[in-house]
Design an enzyme around this catalytic site. Structure first.
Site, PDB file in Angstrom:
ATOM      1  N   ASP A 138       0.785  -1.231   0.000  1.00 22.36           N
ATOM      2  CA  ASP A 138       0.000   0.000   0.000  1.00 22.36           C
ATOM      3  C   ASP A 138       0.821   1.287   0.000  1.00 22.36           C
ATOM      4  N   ASN A 159     -16.431  -1.592  -8.832  1.00 23.86           N
ATOM      5  CA  ASN A 159     -16.179  -0.577  -7.795  1.00 23.86           C
ATOM      6  C   ASN A 159     -14.681  -0.287  -7.671  1.00 23.86           C
ATOM      7  N   CYS A 218     -15.497  10.209  -2.814  1.00 23.20           N
ATOM      8  CA  CYS A 218     -15.522   8.929  -2.090  1.00 23.20           C
ATOM      9  C   CYS A 218     -15.404   9.167  -0.579  1.00 23.20           C
ATOM     10  N   SER A 220     -14.429   7.281   1.667  1.00 21.98           N
ATOM     11  CA  SER A 220     -13.148   6.801   2.182  1.00 21.98           C
ATOM     12  C   SER A 220     -12.123   7.941   2.134  1.00 21.98           C
ATOM     13  N   ASP A 246     -17.432   1.039   3.389  1.00 21.39           N
ATOM     14  CA  ASP A 246     -17.450  -0.320   2.826  1.00 21.39           C
ATOM     15  C   ASP A 246     -18.693  -0.570   1.985  1.00 21.39           C
ATOM     16  N   CYS A 248     -19.789  -0.073  -1.083  1.00 21.24           N
ATOM     17  CA  CYS A 248     -19.734  -0.721  -2.409  1.00 21.24           C
ATOM     18  C   CYS A 248     -19.161  -2.135  -2.306  1.00 21.24           C
TER      19      CYS A 248
HETATM   20  C1  B12 Z   1      -5.107   6.008  -3.609  1.00 24.79           C
HETATM   21  C2  B12 Z   1      -5.823   4.858  -2.956  1.00 24.79           C
HETATM   22  C3  B12 Z   1      -7.119   5.075  -2.487  1.00 24.79           C
HETATM   23  C4  B12 Z   1      -7.892   6.364  -2.779  1.00 24.79           C
HETATM   24  C5  B12 Z   1      -8.368   6.298  -4.237  1.00 24.79           C
HETATM   25  C6  B12 Z   1      -8.913   4.920  -4.629  1.00 24.79           C
HETATM   26  C7  B12 Z   1      -8.904   4.608  -6.113  1.00 24.79           C
HETATM   27  N1  B12 Z   1      -9.825   3.796  -6.562  1.00 24.79           N
HETATM   28  O1  B12 Z   1      -8.061   5.045  -6.840  1.00 24.79           O
HETATM   29  C8  B12 Z   1      -9.028   6.309  -1.721  1.00 24.79           C
HETATM   30  C9  B12 Z   1      -8.585   7.056  -0.474  1.00 24.79           C
HETATM   31  C10 B12 Z   1     -10.371   6.867  -2.165  1.00 24.79           C
HETATM   32  C11 B12 Z   1      -9.066   4.808  -1.424  1.00 24.79           C
HETATM   33  C12 B12 Z   1     -10.186   4.176  -0.918  1.00 24.79           C
HETATM   34  C13 B12 Z   1     -10.239   2.824  -0.609  1.00 24.79           C
HETATM   35  N2  B12 Z   1      -9.208   1.970  -0.606  1.00 24.79           N
HETATM   36 CO1  B12 Z   1      -7.459   2.416  -1.333  1.00 24.79          CO
HETATM   37  N3  B12 Z   1      -5.762   2.635  -2.151  1.00 24.79           N
HETATM   38  C14 B12 Z   1      -5.201   3.601  -2.809  1.00 24.79           C
HETATM   39  C15 B12 Z   1      -3.812   3.187  -3.346  1.00 24.79           C
HETATM   40  C16 B12 Z   1      -2.734   3.794  -2.441  1.00 24.79           C
HETATM   41  C17 B12 Z   1      -3.574   3.541  -4.808  1.00 24.79           C
HETATM   42  C18 B12 Z   1      -4.746   3.181  -5.759  1.00 24.79           C
HETATM   43  C19 B12 Z   1      -4.549   3.675  -7.172  1.00 24.79           C
HETATM   44  O2  B12 Z   1      -3.537   3.398  -7.800  1.00 24.79           O
HETATM   45  N4  B12 Z   1      -5.500   4.460  -7.683  1.00 24.79           N
HETATM   46  C20 B12 Z   1      -5.476   4.986  -9.042  1.00 24.79           C
HETATM   47  C21 B12 Z   1      -6.608   4.356  -9.834  1.00 24.79           C
HETATM   48  C22 B12 Z   1      -6.691   4.952 -11.237  1.00 24.79           C
HETATM   49  O3  B12 Z   1      -6.275   3.011  -9.909  1.00 24.79           O
HETATM   50  P1  B12 Z   1      -7.369   1.843  -9.955  1.00 24.79           P
HETATM   51  O4  B12 Z   1      -8.640   2.285  -9.349  1.00 24.79           O
HETATM   52  O5  B12 Z   1      -6.726   0.609  -9.461  1.00 24.79           O
HETATM   53  O6  B12 Z   1      -7.573   1.853 -11.532  1.00 24.79           O
HETATM   54  C23 B12 Z   1      -7.560   0.699 -12.302  1.00 24.79           C
HETATM   55  C24 B12 Z   1      -8.953   0.301 -12.752  1.00 24.79           C
HETATM   56  O7  B12 Z   1      -9.715   1.474 -12.884  1.00 24.79           O
HETATM   57  C25 B12 Z   1      -8.613  -0.382 -14.074  1.00 24.79           C
HETATM   58  N5  B12 Z   1      -9.527  -0.061 -15.156  1.00 24.79           N
HETATM   59  C26 B12 Z   1      -9.716   1.120 -15.753  1.00 24.79           C
HETATM   60  N6  B12 Z   1     -10.602   0.998 -16.738  1.00 24.79           N
HETATM   61  C27 B12 Z   1     -10.976  -0.304 -16.774  1.00 24.79           C
HETATM   62  C28 B12 Z   1     -11.849  -0.985 -17.599  1.00 24.79           C
HETATM   63  C29 B12 Z   1     -12.017  -2.360 -17.426  1.00 24.79           C
HETATM   64  C30 B12 Z   1     -12.973  -3.077 -18.333  1.00 24.79           C
HETATM   65  C31 B12 Z   1     -11.315  -3.047 -16.397  1.00 24.79           C
HETATM   66  C32 B12 Z   1     -11.511  -4.514 -16.207  1.00 24.79           C
HETATM   67  C33 B12 Z   1     -10.426  -2.357 -15.560  1.00 24.79           C
HETATM   68  C34 B12 Z   1     -10.282  -0.992 -15.765  1.00 24.79           C
HETATM   69  O8  B12 Z   1      -7.310   0.061 -14.500  1.00 24.79           O
HETATM   70  C35 B12 Z   1      -6.817   1.021 -13.590  1.00 24.79           C
HETATM   71  C36 B12 Z   1      -5.321   0.951 -13.478  1.00 24.79           C
HETATM   72  O9  B12 Z   1      -4.864  -0.313 -13.068  1.00 24.79           O
HETATM   73  C37 B12 Z   1      -3.896   1.613  -3.184  1.00 24.79           C
HETATM   74  C38 B12 Z   1      -2.578   0.931  -2.807  1.00 24.79           C
HETATM   75  C39 B12 Z   1      -1.632   0.842  -3.981  1.00 24.79           C
HETATM   76  N7  B12 Z   1      -0.407   1.156  -3.754  1.00 24.79           N
HETATM   77  O10 B12 Z   1      -2.022   0.479  -5.073  1.00 24.79           O
HETATM   78  C40 B12 Z   1      -4.956   1.424  -2.083  1.00 24.79           C
HETATM   79  C41 B12 Z   1      -5.934   0.247  -2.240  1.00 24.79           C
HETATM   80  C42 B12 Z   1      -6.442   0.266  -3.643  1.00 24.79           C
HETATM   81  N8  B12 Z   1      -7.031   0.601  -1.338  1.00 24.79           N
HETATM   82  C43 B12 Z   1      -7.581  -0.409  -0.747  1.00 24.79           C
HETATM   83  C44 B12 Z   1      -8.743  -0.341   0.077  1.00 24.79           C
HETATM   84  C45 B12 Z   1      -9.044  -1.549   0.961  1.00 24.79           C
HETATM   85  C46 B12 Z   1      -9.555   0.797   0.045  1.00 24.79           C
HETATM   86  C47 B12 Z   1     -10.959   0.951   0.659  1.00 24.79           C
HETATM   87  C48 B12 Z   1     -11.829  -0.284   0.580  1.00 24.79           C
HETATM   88  C49 B12 Z   1     -10.803   1.398   2.142  1.00 24.79           C
HETATM   89  C50 B12 Z   1     -12.099   1.661   2.874  1.00 24.79           C
HETATM   90  N9  B12 Z   1     -12.774   0.644   3.398  1.00 24.79           N
HETATM   91  O11 B12 Z   1     -12.505   2.798   3.022  1.00 24.79           O
HETATM   92  C51 B12 Z   1     -11.517   2.125  -0.198  1.00 24.79           C
HETATM   93  C52 B12 Z   1     -12.228   1.598  -1.457  1.00 24.79           C
HETATM   94  C53 B12 Z   1     -12.751   2.668  -2.358  1.00 24.79           C
HETATM   95  C54 B12 Z   1     -12.971   2.129  -3.776  1.00 24.79           C
HETATM   96  N10 B12 Z   1     -14.209   1.879  -4.151  1.00 24.79           N
HETATM   97  O12 B12 Z   1     -11.995   1.918  -4.486  1.00 24.79           O
HETATM   98  C55 B12 Z   1      -6.908  -1.722  -1.124  1.00 24.79           C
HETATM   99  C56 B12 Z   1      -7.793  -2.462  -2.130  1.00 24.79           C
HETATM  100  C57 B12 Z   1      -7.778  -3.971  -1.978  1.00 24.79           C
HETATM  101  C58 B12 Z   1      -8.581  -4.602  -3.080  1.00 24.79           C
HETATM  102  N11 B12 Z   1      -9.178  -5.725  -2.764  1.00 24.79           N
HETATM  103  O13 B12 Z   1      -8.662  -4.123  -4.187  1.00 24.79           O
HETATM  104  C59 B12 Z   1      -5.522  -1.193  -1.731  1.00 24.79           C
HETATM  105  C60 B12 Z   1      -4.949  -2.030  -2.860  1.00 24.79           C
HETATM  106  C61 B12 Z   1      -4.537  -1.128  -0.538  1.00 24.79           C
HETATM  107  C62 B12 Z   1      -3.925  -2.496  -0.221  1.00 24.79           C
HETATM  108  N12 B12 Z   1      -2.644  -2.657  -0.452  1.00 24.79           N
HETATM  109  O14 B12 Z   1      -4.591  -3.414   0.199  1.00 24.79           O
HETATM  110  N13 B12 Z   1      -7.906   4.209  -1.765  1.00 24.79           N
HETATM  111  S1  SF4 Z   2     -21.329  -5.357  -6.869  1.00 26.96           S
HETATM  112 FE1  SF4 Z   2     -19.503  -6.681  -7.042  1.00 26.96          FE
HETATM  113  S2  SF4 Z   2     -19.960  -8.119  -8.720  1.00 26.96           S
HETATM  114 FE2  SF4 Z   2     -21.415  -6.392  -8.864  1.00 26.96          FE
HETATM  115  S3  SF4 Z   2     -20.433  -4.940 -10.276  1.00 26.96           S
HETATM  116 FE3  SF4 Z   2     -19.881  -4.305  -8.223  1.00 26.96          FE
HETATM  117  S4  SF4 Z   2     -17.913  -5.305  -7.847  1.00 26.96           S
HETATM  118 FE4  SF4 Z   2     -18.849  -6.359  -9.599  1.00 26.96          FE
HETATM  119  S1  SF4 Z   3     -19.585   3.221  -1.746  1.00 25.88           S
HETATM  120 FE1  SF4 Z   3     -18.226   4.284  -0.337  1.00 25.88          FE
HETATM  121  S2  SF4 Z   3     -16.142   3.423  -0.705  1.00 25.88           S
HETATM  122 FE2  SF4 Z   3     -17.463   2.837  -2.423  1.00 25.88          FE
HETATM  123  S3  SF4 Z   3     -17.034   4.440  -3.931  1.00 25.88           S
HETATM  124 FE3  SF4 Z   3     -18.875   5.063  -2.809  1.00 25.88          FE
HETATM  125  S4  SF4 Z   3     -18.161   6.369  -1.171  1.00 25.88           S
HETATM  126 FE4  SF4 Z   3     -16.359   5.266  -1.980  1.00 25.88          FE
END
Ligand code: B12
Ligand code: SF4
Ligand code: SF4
Length: 415
Positions: A138, A159, A218, A220, A246, A248
């Protein structure tokens, strides 16, 4: 000689990781493109460290370890028993599941170090030159989810979380980037199908499109990462969430299935997810869960009684700096500092519609932190009543900070 990757995965499981997969150390150009595009659109605003330059490095494993050849990607499930719903004698907040126990960084990092030591010995003589590894959990230095997806550890949920077979998205991700050449795994051929439940469930509209998160909306981000004031238009949408969100994940049928299969129960003994609540059509055939790997729940993730998942908000609003440090010492919650947490508590109390919170909010209106004073004013405006109005009028006479004055005026305009 190629190393036995099954032995490597076995060792990962013995450390308590729940899934382990391997991918090459090739770059992640698609992830880089998506991240840079999202930064340009402002979807990651408010995370100042998340720059285009940083994304460039995080998608280029050999920029992190010049001799990088493979990445071992690891998931650790953090599901634990669900506590009993609190009674309604006082307003309660909600803390996201990952923060019920100790800080996962502190739990996973030593395990990664232990893993690297073992790997170095295991690779031993088969390795030309010295064994090298970099460990990530992370830090933002590595694109955790893109690595996990390519290694077949899981698939991208709409999500944006990685969903794993067996554990859903209730996992933390971590990696070991190494100069060892290892046999790689293939990405999964699984996806969310036509499901879009999470997109509609998000209370703030932070998931405008599948796979796209608007971090600035978000909860979070708003409750954990944001340092300043929470935008007023988003506050009413945050309900009683005071640390992370949590929603989503909770609505996700893949996650519900994981909870059910692990047999987790509520305190009264009933399963967390009643069988009939998982409709067959919500989980496509592709997503049917494969045989369950061993589950070794980490005791460190168990809910700590001093924190709880649903703390009493009125009590929490009165904690001192010292209480905060002591209570959240080993918890992820320490990240918000007292002022960030109490800011969130004020918003939750403002949303509680519970006038019993008024005396505690009036006290918070005179807190030494302007962030807490401002959000307490907003909450008093939301709850209303003559007592709250008078307190706000009096506070306006003595308030020196212009931002808080503005919050008080805004609150008074709500009457
Ligand atoms: C910055 C960050 C946040 C930010 C922004 C989140 C975000 N989505 O970007 C904030 C603070 C909001 C956040 C929130 C949360 N986070 Co966070 N966060 C991070 C961090 C440090 C970087 C994420 C990142 O690179 N974001 C940039 C975006 C652009 O990346 P991405 O969403 O992965 O984008 C990919 C997809 O969109 C995909 N994509 C794009 N288009 C398409 C189209 C298709 C068809 C497909 C298939 C894919 C796809 O490609 C993109 C690039 O790979 C990581 C740790 C790390 N070093 O990676 C943890 C991490 C993602 N977080 C984590 C967690 C647990 C959370 C929360 C659940 C915490 C909580 N309970 O509040 C929430 C979830 C919110 C959510 N719905 O995502 C975990 C996720 C574990 C998992 N199972 O995925 C991570 C991996 C930390 C860890 N090491 O465990 N987080
Ligand atoms: S609720 Fe779960 S299975 Fe349904 S679209 Fe979201 S991540 Fe995918
Ligand atoms: S349901 Fe909560 S963690 Fe998921 S994207 Fe919306 S505000 Fe962020």
């Amino acid at each position: 000689m190629m190393l036995d990757v099954e032995k490597i995965k076995e060792f990962a499981y013995s450390l308590g990781f729940t899934t382990a997969r391997i991918t090459s150390a090739a770059a992640f150009p698609e992830a880089k493109q998506v991240i840079q595009e999202r930064i340009a659109r402002g979807l990651l605003d408010g995370l100042p460290w998340f720059t285009a330059e940083r994304a460039e490095v995080s998608c280029q494993p050999d920029a992190l370890l010049p001799e990088a050849r493979s990445i071992i990607t690891l998931a650790m499930c953090y599901l634990t028993e669900q506590p009993e719903e609190p009674d309604d004698t006082t307003p309660h907040g909600r803390i996201s599941r990952y923060a019920w126990g100790d800080d996962y960084h502190d739990i996973i990092k030593p395990k990664l170090k232990q893993f690297a030591t073992w790997l170095s010995e295991y690779a031993g003589s088969s390795q030309e030159g010295e064994f090298e590894a970099r460990l990530f959990v992370d830090t933002g230095r590595m694109v955790d989810r893109a690595v996990a997806q390519r290694a077949g550890l899981g698939w991208y949920g709409k999500n944006t979380n990685i969903l794993t077979k067996g554990w859903g998205s209730w996992v933390f991700l971590a990696e070991i980037v190494t100069n060892l050449a290892l046999l790689v795994d293939e990405p999964l051929q699984t996806n969310c199908g036509s499901c879009e439940i999470c997109l509609h469930a998000c209370p703030t509209g932070a998931l405008p499109n599948p796979y796209e998160l608007d971090s600035t909306r978000c909860i979070s981000f708003l409750t954990i990462e944001l340092r300043g004031s929470i935008p007023v238009e988003l506050r009413p949408l945050m309900g009683n969430l005071i640390f992370g969100c949590d929603i989503c994940q909770e609505v996700c049928p893949v996650n519900k299935l994981a909870e059910k299969r692990l047999g987790l129960r509520q305190a009264d003994g009933t399963p967390i997810v009643p069988l009939q609540s998982i409709k067959k059509r919500e989980v496509s055939a592709q997503q049917q869960i494969i045989s369950l790997p061993r589950f070794q729940p980490q005791t460190e993730f168990l809910m700590r009684p001093t924190i709880g998942s649903n703390p009493d908000l009125i009590e929490l609003l009165s904690i001192t700096e010292e209480d905060f440090r002591e209570r959240f010492r080993r918890s992820p919650i320490k990240r918000t500092k007292r002022r960030g947490l109490l800011r969130n508590v004020c918003v939750a109390l403002g949303n509680s519609n519970d006038r019993r919170a008024i005396p505690a909010l009036i006290k918070a209106l005179h807190d030494e932190e302007m962030l807490i004073r401002g959000h307490a004013a907003w909450a008093l405006g939301r709850l209303g009543g003559p007592e709250a109005r008078m307190a706000l009028q009096e506070a306006l006479q003595v308030e020196a900070d212009t931002e808080v004055q503005q919050e008080i005026r805004y609150a008074l305009a709500m009457f």
